[in-house]
Design a protein around this motif. Structure first.
Motif, PDB file in Angstrom:
ATOM      1  N   UNK A  42       6.799  25.730  -7.838  1.00  0.00           N
ATOM      2  CA  UNK A  42       8.616  24.837  -7.632  1.00  0.00           C
ATOM      3  C   UNK A  42       8.231  23.155  -7.793  1.00  0.00           C
ATOM      4  N   UNK A  43       7.230  22.748  -6.451  1.00  0.00           N
ATOM      5  CA  UNK A  43       6.965  21.799  -6.613  1.00  0.00           C
ATOM      6  C   UNK A  43       7.210  20.397  -7.914  1.00  0.00           C
ATOM      7  N   UNK A  44       6.204  21.432  -8.920  1.00  0.00           N
ATOM      8  CA  UNK A  44       6.446  20.632  -9.674  1.00  0.00           C
ATOM      9  C   UNK A  44       7.441  20.864 -10.968  1.00  0.00           C
ATOM     10  N   UNK A  45       8.520  22.008 -10.350  1.00  0.00           N
ATOM     11  CA  UNK A  45      10.087  22.089 -11.347  1.00  0.00           C
ATOM     12  C   UNK A  45      10.646  21.083 -10.350  1.00  0.00           C
ATOM     13  N   UNK A  46      10.237  21.414  -9.529  1.00  0.00           N
ATOM     14  CA  UNK A  46      11.605  19.847  -8.972  1.00  0.00           C
ATOM     15  C   UNK A  46      11.380  18.572  -9.058  1.00  0.00           C
ATOM     16  N   UNK A  51      13.437  14.428 -12.990  1.00  0.00           N
ATOM     17  CA  UNK A  51      13.304  13.516 -14.311  1.00  0.00           C
ATOM     18  C   UNK A  51      14.389  13.812 -15.053  1.00  0.00           C
ATOM     19  N   UNK A  52      14.769  14.887 -15.164  1.00  0.00           N
ATOM     20  CA  UNK A  52      15.384  15.224 -16.059  1.00  0.00           C
ATOM     21  C   UNK A  52      17.293  14.255 -15.864  1.00  0.00           C
ATOM     22  N   UNK A  53      17.204  14.237 -14.500  1.00  0.00           N
ATOM     23  CA  UNK A  53      18.191  13.686 -14.048  1.00  0.00           C
ATOM     24  C   UNK A  53      18.451  11.916 -14.061  1.00  0.00           C
ATOM     25  N   UNK A  64      19.679  25.235 -15.697  1.00  0.00           N
ATOM     26  CA  UNK A  64      18.684  26.151 -15.413  1.00  0.00           C
ATOM     27  C   UNK A  64      18.006  25.653 -14.521  1.00  0.00           C
ATOM     28  N   UNK A  65      16.688  25.066 -14.679  1.00  0.00           N
ATOM     29  CA  UNK A  65      15.696  24.337 -14.214  1.00  0.00           C
ATOM     30  C   UNK A  65      16.033  25.067 -12.486  1.00  0.00           C
ATOM     31  N   UNK A  66      17.182  24.543 -12.318  1.00  0.00           N
ATOM     32  CA  UNK A  66      17.405  24.353 -11.039  1.00  0.00           C
ATOM     33  C   UNK A  66      17.977  26.039 -10.071  1.00  0.00           C
ATOM     34  N   UNK A  67      18.370  26.668 -10.808  1.00  0.00           N
ATOM     35  CA  UNK A  67      18.214  28.050 -10.793  1.00  0.00           C
ATOM     36  C   UNK A  67      16.835  28.806 -10.977  1.00  0.00           C
ATOM     37  N   UNK A  72      13.006  31.163  -7.638  1.00  0.00           N
ATOM     38  CA  UNK A  72      10.912  31.517  -7.442  1.00  0.00           C
ATOM     39  C   UNK A  72      11.228  31.019  -6.398  1.00  0.00           C
ATOM     40  N   UNK A  73      12.315  30.481  -5.571  1.00  0.00           N
ATOM     41  CA  UNK A  73      11.656  30.106  -4.247  1.00  0.00           C
ATOM     42  C   UNK A  73      12.207  31.710  -3.500  1.00  0.00           C
ATOM     43  N   UNK A  74      13.046  32.171  -3.887  1.00  0.00           N
ATOM     44  CA  UNK A  74      13.625  33.228  -3.376  1.00  0.00           C
ATOM     45  C   UNK A  74      12.081  34.039  -3.166  1.00  0.00           C
ATOM     46  N   UNK A  75      11.949  34.792  -4.271  1.00  0.00           N
ATOM     47  CA  UNK A  75      10.075  35.424  -4.371  1.00  0.00           C
ATOM     48  C   UNK A  75       9.414  35.097  -3.410  1.00  0.00           C
ATOM     49  N   UNK A  76       8.945  33.531  -3.395  1.00  0.00           N
ATOM     50  CA  UNK A  76       8.270  33.368  -2.363  1.00  0.00           C
ATOM     51  C   UNK A  76       8.868  34.059  -0.736  1.00  0.00           C
TER      52      UNK A  76
END
Length: 86
Positions: A42-46, A51-53, A64-67, A72-76
Motif C-alpha cells: 500500500x505504501x508503494x501504491x501511495x 508521482x501521478x499527481x 482508481x489507484x486511490x480506491x 487494500x487498507x480495508x482488507x488489512x
C-alpha cells in the motif's frame, strides 16, 4: 483487556516510540508479518499516486489507484479484526 487496549497501555508506559527499541511480545500475541508485507505494498501504491499527481495524470487514473489503496487498507483492517476478540 483486548489486544488493542494492551497496545495502548504498553505505549503509555514505554514513552515515545523509537525504531531501535525492542519490545517484548507476549507468547500468544498474533504475528503481524503478513500485514506488514501488505502495508508495504500500500505504501508503494501511495508513493505511485504521489508521482501521478506530480505528473498531472488523468483524474480517473488517480481515483482508481486511490480506491485500490483504500480497499487494500480495508482488507488489512478486516484481517486484524479476525484476530481481535470481541
Amino acid at each position: 483487556m483486548d489486544c488493542h487496549q494492551e497496545h495502548i497501555q504498553a505505549r503509555k508506559q514505554s514513552g515515545p516510540l523509537r525504531k531501535s527499541r525492542k519490545v517484548a511480545v507476549k507468547p500468544n500475541h498474533p504475528d503481524h508479518a503478513s500485514n506488514l508485507v501488505r502495508l508495504r505494498k500500500v505504501q508503494g501504491q501511495i508513493t505511485g499516486i504521489g508521482k501521478m499527481l506530480d505528473e498531472r495524470r488523468y483524474c480517473m487514473e488517480i481515483l482508481i489507484q486511490l480506491r485500490a489503496a483504500g480497499s487494500a487498507l480495508k482488507a488489512i483492517e478486516g484481517a486484524g479484526r479476525s484476530v481481535i476478540p470481541s
